[in-house]
Design a protein around this motif. Structure first.
Motif, PDB file in Angstrom:
ATOM      1  N   GLN A   1      13.015  -4.033  -2.785  1.00  0.00           N
ATOM      2  CA  GLN A   1      14.094  -3.316  -2.095  1.00  0.00           C
ATOM      3  C   GLN A   1      14.520  -2.088  -2.898  1.00  0.00           C
ATOM      4  O   GLN A   1      14.712  -1.006  -2.352  1.00  0.00           O
ATOM      5  N   MET A   2      14.648  -2.256  -4.200  1.00  0.00           N
ATOM      6  CA  MET A   2      15.024  -1.121  -5.061  1.00  0.00           C
ATOM      7  C   MET A   2      13.917  -0.069  -5.093  1.00  0.00           C
ATOM      8  O   MET A   2      14.178   1.135  -5.051  1.00  0.00           O
ATOM      9  N   ALA A   3      12.667  -0.521  -5.138  1.00  0.00           N
ATOM     10  CA  ALA A   3      11.542   0.412  -5.115  1.00  0.00           C
ATOM     11  C   ALA A   3      11.499   1.161  -3.788  1.00  0.00           C
ATOM     12  O   ALA A   3      11.184   2.357  -3.746  1.00  0.00           O
ATOM     13  N   ALA A   4      11.818   0.472  -2.692  1.00  0.00           N
ATOM     14  CA  ALA A   4      11.835   1.108  -1.366  1.00  0.00           C
ATOM     15  C   ALA A   4      12.893   2.209  -1.299  1.00  0.00           C
ATOM     16  O   ALA A   4      12.676   3.255  -0.681  1.00  0.00           O
TER      17      ALA A   4
ATOM     18  N   LEU B   1      -4.303  -0.548  -4.247  1.00  0.00           N
ATOM     19  CA  LEU B   1      -4.688  -1.083  -2.935  1.00  0.00           C
ATOM     20  C   LEU B   1      -3.432  -1.400  -2.137  1.00  0.00           C
ATOM     21  O   LEU B   1      -2.406  -1.802  -2.696  1.00  0.00           O
ATOM     22  N   LEU B   2      -3.532  -1.217  -0.821  1.00  0.00           N
ATOM     23  CA  LEU B   2      -2.408  -1.502   0.058  1.00  0.00           C
ATOM     24  C   LEU B   2      -2.474  -2.960   0.497  1.00  0.00           C
ATOM     25  O   LEU B   2      -3.471  -3.404   1.054  1.00  0.00           O
ATOM     26  N   SER B   3      -1.413  -3.691   0.241  1.00  0.00           N
ATOM     27  CA  SER B   3      -1.377  -5.105   0.607  1.00  0.00           C
ATOM     28  C   SER B   3      -1.243  -5.254   2.118  1.00  0.00           C
ATOM     29  O   SER B   3      -0.474  -4.542   2.756  1.00  0.00           O
ATOM     30  N   SER B   4      -2.010  -6.170   2.695  1.00  0.00           N
ATOM     31  CA  SER B   4      -1.943  -6.402   4.147  1.00  0.00           C
ATOM     32  C   SER B   4      -1.125  -7.645   4.477  1.00  0.00           C
ATOM     33  O   SER B   4      -0.954  -7.999   5.632  1.00  0.00           O
TER      34      SER B   4
ATOM     35  N   PHE C   1      -0.948 -14.396  -5.296  1.00  0.00           N
ATOM     36  CA  PHE C   1      -2.067 -15.068  -5.975  1.00  0.00           C
ATOM     37  C   PHE C   1      -3.154 -14.132  -6.502  1.00  0.00           C
ATOM     38  O   PHE C   1      -4.038 -14.571  -7.232  1.00  0.00           O
ATOM     39  N   LEU C   2      -3.097 -12.849  -6.173  1.00  0.00           N
ATOM     40  CA  LEU C   2      -4.134 -11.922  -6.648  1.00  0.00           C
ATOM     41  C   LEU C   2      -3.685 -11.153  -7.886  1.00  0.00           C
ATOM     42  O   LEU C   2      -2.511 -10.813  -8.014  1.00  0.00           O
ATOM     43  N   THR C   3      -4.624 -10.879  -8.777  1.00  0.00           N
ATOM     44  CA  THR C   3      -4.339 -10.054  -9.952  1.00  0.00           C
ATOM     45  C   THR C   3      -4.998  -8.694  -9.768  1.00  0.00           C
ATOM     46  O   THR C   3      -5.947  -8.338 -10.472  1.00  0.00           O
ATOM     47  N   LEU C   4      -4.523  -7.961  -8.782  1.00  0.00           N
ATOM     48  CA  LEU C   4      -5.020  -6.623  -8.461  1.00  0.00           C
ATOM     49  C   LEU C   4      -3.836  -5.674  -8.381  1.00  0.00           C
ATOM     50  O   LEU C   4      -2.716  -6.106  -8.079  1.00  0.00           O
ATOM     51  N   PRO C   5      -4.049  -4.364  -8.607  1.00  0.00           N
ATOM     52  CA  PRO C   5      -2.949  -3.406  -8.474  1.00  0.00           C
ATOM     53  C   PRO C   5      -2.602  -3.180  -6.993  1.00  0.00           C
ATOM     54  O   PRO C   5      -3.164  -2.316  -6.329  1.00  0.00           O
ATOM     55  N   LEU C   6      -1.685  -3.987  -6.486  1.00  0.00           N
ATOM     56  CA  LEU C   6      -1.320  -3.954  -5.070  1.00  0.00           C
ATOM     57  C   LEU C   6       0.022  -3.266  -4.861  1.00  0.00           C
ATOM     58  O   LEU C   6       0.992  -3.564  -5.566  1.00  0.00           O
ATOM     59  N   VAL C   7       0.070  -2.379  -3.872  1.00  0.00           N
ATOM     60  CA  VAL C   7       1.349  -1.874  -3.389  1.00  0.00           C
ATOM     61  C   VAL C   7       1.921  -2.982  -2.503  1.00  0.00           C
ATOM     62  O   VAL C   7       1.278  -3.398  -1.541  1.00  0.00           O
ATOM     63  N   PRO C   8       3.110  -3.523  -2.837  1.00  0.00           N
ATOM     64  CA  PRO C   8       3.656  -4.636  -2.062  1.00  0.00           C
ATOM     65  C   PRO C   8       3.772  -4.327  -0.573  1.00  0.00           C
ATOM     66  O   PRO C   8       3.994  -3.179  -0.183  1.00  0.00           O
ATOM     67  N   PHE C   9       3.607  -5.374   0.219  1.00  0.00           N
ATOM     68  CA  PHE C   9       3.576  -5.246   1.672  1.00  0.00           C
ATOM     69  C   PHE C   9       4.822  -4.540   2.211  1.00  0.00           C
ATOM     70  O   PHE C   9       4.738  -3.733   3.126  1.00  0.00           O
ATOM     71  N   GLU C  10       6.002  -4.838   1.640  1.00  0.00           N
ATOM     72  CA  GLU C  10       7.244  -4.204   2.130  1.00  0.00           C
ATOM     73  C   GLU C  10       7.225  -2.692   1.906  1.00  0.00           C
ATOM     74  O   GLU C  10       7.778  -1.940   2.695  1.00  0.00           O
TER      75      GLU C  10
ATOM     76  N   ARG D   1       2.267  -3.808  -8.354  1.00  0.00           N
ATOM     77  CA  ARG D   1       2.385  -5.002  -9.193  1.00  0.00           C
ATOM     78  C   ARG D   1       1.000  -5.620  -9.244  1.00  0.00           C
ATOM     79  O   ARG D   1       0.271  -5.615  -8.259  1.00  0.00           O
ATOM     80  N   THR D   2       0.644  -6.176 -10.399  1.00  0.00           N
ATOM     81  CA  THR D   2      -0.706  -6.724 -10.530  1.00  0.00           C
ATOM     82  C   THR D   2      -0.723  -8.235 -10.633  1.00  0.00           C
ATOM     83  O   THR D   2      -1.798  -8.817 -10.733  1.00  0.00           O
ATOM     84  N   SER D   3       0.448  -8.863 -10.594  1.00  0.00           N
ATOM     85  CA  SER D   3       0.453 -10.319 -10.635  1.00  0.00           C
ATOM     86  C   SER D   3       1.794 -10.861 -10.202  1.00  0.00           C
ATOM     87  O   SER D   3       2.812 -10.166 -10.205  1.00  0.00           O
TER      88      SER D   3
END
Length: 198
Positions: free
Chosen positions: A33-36, A90-93, A100-109, A73-75
């Motif tokens: 929420q703060m990042a958004a 990567l964009l989270s779907s 559960f993934l250890t990848l550099p994901l942009v959170p879904f929100e 976030r990566t974990s």
């Protein structure tokens, strides 16, 4: 032409503000929420009545040849965000993937922000693929909480694809704490909770 150049230059100023704001504040953002809120001014929505205004601004934003740094976030256990080049993120779907993934994901929100839609439309970012999910799981050892989230994601997103379910569970490795042994889910013979009795 003069107006377009002014708008393009304004976009360059916005890029400078974005870079400074991300470097200064994103690591202290403890939740999505703060990042958004930090990303909200950079949504780059369509402009009316003339779409070219917004496009000129965004083109100016992209004038800098340096890769845009985006928050990821990566974990599951990473308390704050960190910045990585958009080409590495990567964009989270699904929200479950982040658990559960250890990848550099942009959170879904955050993916819902128009900023990421614009980067995706220009092939500067991509959605995570099933192949990337599978290869990451094949090389990781996950804990109890991550395993629960993985099972929830499989049930929600892939319950009809029995072959994919078996493939993913067959390569998943699980460890219940640092002192316990690693168990391959391939060794578990009765995990098929998706089997419907005839």
């Amino acid at each position: 032409v003069w107006n377009r150049e002014l708008l393009t230059f304004s976009g360059q100023i916005v890029r400078s503000i974005y870079d400074r704001m991300m470097r200064k504040h994103i690591s202290s953002a403890s939740d999505t929420q703060m990042a958004a809120v930090l990303l909200a001014p950079f949504a780059f929505q369509s402009t009316t009545p003339d779409r070219q205004i917004g496009m000129a601004l965004f083109n100016g934003f992209l004038t800098d040849q340096d890769d845009i740094q985006v928050p990821v976030r990566t974990s599951l256990y990473e308390a704050s965000f960190r910045l990585v080049p958009s080409s590495d993120a990567l964009l989270s779907s699904s929200k479950s993937l982040e658990e559960f993934l250890t990848l550099p994901l942009v959170p879904f929100e955050l993916v819902q922000n128009g900023f990421f839609s614009q980067l995706k439309s220009r092939s500067m970012m991509h959605d995570i693929s099933n192949e990337q999910i599978v290869s990451t799981l094949a090389s990781d050892v996950i804990g109890p909480e991550a395993l629960i989230h993985l099972l929830r994601w499989l049930r929600k997103e892939h319950s009809e694809n029995r072959a994919f379910l078996r493939h993913v569970l067959g390569l998943t490795q699980f460890q219940d704490g640092a002192d316990s042994s690693i168990v391959s889910m391939k060794q578990v013979h009765y995990y098929d909770v998706f089997q419907v009795p005839q």
